[in-house]
Design an enzyme around this catalytic site. Sequence first.
Site, short mmCIF file in Angstrom:
data_model
loop_
_atom_site.label_atom_id
_atom_site.label_comp_id
_atom_site.label_asym_id
_atom_site.label_seq_id
_atom_site.Cartn_x
_atom_site.Cartn_y
_atom_site.Cartn_z
N ASP A 88 -3.98 2.55 1.96
CA ASP A 88 -3.26 2.79 3.22
C ASP A 88 -1.99 3.59 2.91
OD1 ASP A 88 -2.43 0.30 1.89
OD2 ASP A 88 -0.96 0.13 3.50
N GLU A 151 -1.10 -2.44 2.13
CA GLU A 151 0.02 -2.72 1.24
C GLU A 151 1.35 -2.50 1.97
OE1 GLU A 151 3.16 -2.58 -1.58
OE2 GLU A 151 2.59 -0.88 -0.33
ZN LIG Z 1 2.59 1.61 -2.48
#
Ligand SMILES: [Zn+2]
Length: 466
Positions: A88, A151
Site C-alpha cells: 500500500d 502499513e
Molecule cells: Zn513503509
Amino acid sequence: MTNWQEAAEGQKKNYLADLTNIMKIASVRDDNAATDEFPLGPMPAKALQAFLAMAEKDGFRTKNIDNLVGYAEWGEGNETLAILAHLDVMPAGKGWNTDPFQPVIKDGNIYGRGASDDKGPGMACYYALKYLKDHGVHFNKKVRFIVGTDEESNWTGMHRYFEVEPAPTLGFSPDAEFPVINGEKGQASLKLTVPAGNGDGINLKSFQSGLRFNMVPREAVAVLEYADAAQIKMDLEKFLADNPVKGSVEEDNGNVTVTIIGKAAHGMEPEKGINAGTYLATFLNQYPFEGGAAHFIEFLAKYLHLDTRMETFDGAFRDDVMGEMTMNAGILNFTAEDGGHIDMNFRFPKGITPDQIQQIVQPVADQLQIKVEQGPSQKPHFVPADDPLVQTLMKAYVDQSGDQDAEPEVVGGGTYGRLMKRGVAFGALMPNTPNTMHQANEYQPVADLIKSMAIYMQAINDLVTD
Ligand SMILES: [Zn+2]
C-alpha cells in the site's frame, strides 16, 4: 564467492520493469470503497494480486489471505525467516512534477509514489530472494516474503497474518533505513481533561492547536473577549521579537483572535519542531485568566513549554541502550463550554512503563484539577546487537556498502520489525539519501535500489545457508 553487486546489476532491467508495473497501481486504502471482498478498498488488493501473480509465475508458492496480506514462499525447514514488506502507499497529495502513478527515471532517480516507501525496497528484496532461488542456493529454512496492504494506517493485513499463520523464527522488514534498526521505543499516551469555565477572568472562548497526536503542532489559535486589542498587539510584537515564532492579532466586535505559527515535526522527534500551542499559552499566561482556562494555560506554559524530556516534571528517563524518553504535546484544545483536552504522546525505552509515566504527570495534574487517563500503548521492542540476525544483516550492509562505521540503531517506533520477537527493520534508505517518503516527488536513486538488492542477496544467502 558470488559478487552480489554484479548479480544485482544483472537483475536491473527486469527489476525496473516489474517495479514499474507495481508502482502504476494506485494502492491507496479507500474506506469509502470497502466491501466484504476488499476490506481496504479495491486498489491495495489489486497490488497484492499483481504481486502474487508475478511471484507464482516466478515459481514461488503463494497465498492470498482475505485480500489483506499474502506471501511468496521458498525453501524447506523447521525454521521460518520472514521478510515483511508492504504494497500500500500513502495518498499522492499535491505538488508533484510528474504523475505519481506513472513512474519515470530522471537523472538516475526513479520518481513515483512508493519508490522509496515501500515498493522500491520491497521489490529489490524480492528480487534478491528470487535470484537466490533461481541460482540453486540450498535453503536450510523456509523463507516467507510477506506483503501487507495497510502499513500506512492500521496494519490490518499484517495483524491478520500473525493471527492465522504460525509465528516466524526470525525476520526483518525492508521498510525503513540502513543499517539495521534493532530497537523501537514503546509508545504511550496520556489524555488530559481540564475543567471548563473562565471564572471571573478574561473569557477564553477557544484555544486550538494540533491535528494529530504524533505531530508537533505548527499552528495555534486562541479567541478571547478583551476590550484592549491594541494592547495585545503591542504585547505580541514584543513576544515575537524574543521568540522563534510568527504571529498575528485580529479584532472583531470585541473578540480578539491571536494566532501563533511554529514548526511541525514528527512526534517521535519533537525537539525538531516548534510547538505553536505551548508558545501561544506562554504568551497568554501574562493575562488574568481564571477557572479552567487559567489551569489549561498554566499547564501548557509552565510544564509543557520547551520540555520534550519531562524535565519540568522531574521525570526525565533514559536507557543506556535505547536512549531517552520523549514527549510530544500534539493536541492542545480548550473551549469555555467543554474545557480542555490535551494529548501527550510518549516514546519510551525499556525500563519504564505507561503507569510510571502517568505517575510523573499525576501530581502536577492533581494540583491543577486536571484529569489524566491512559490511551493505547505499545511496548518497546529490542533485539540485542549481538543476536546473530543483527550481526548477519550488519555484515551484509557493511560488506556491500563499505560503510565501516555503521552501528545498529534505535528509533522512535513504527516498523513491522516489532511484530516478531526476533524482528528488526533493515533498509533500504541509505544514510546520505534524502528521505522523501510520504512527500510529493517521492523518489529513490536507482543505484541505491540496486545496491540494496545486493545487500539483501548477501543477507538472505547468509541467513539461509550453513
Ligand atoms: Zn513503509
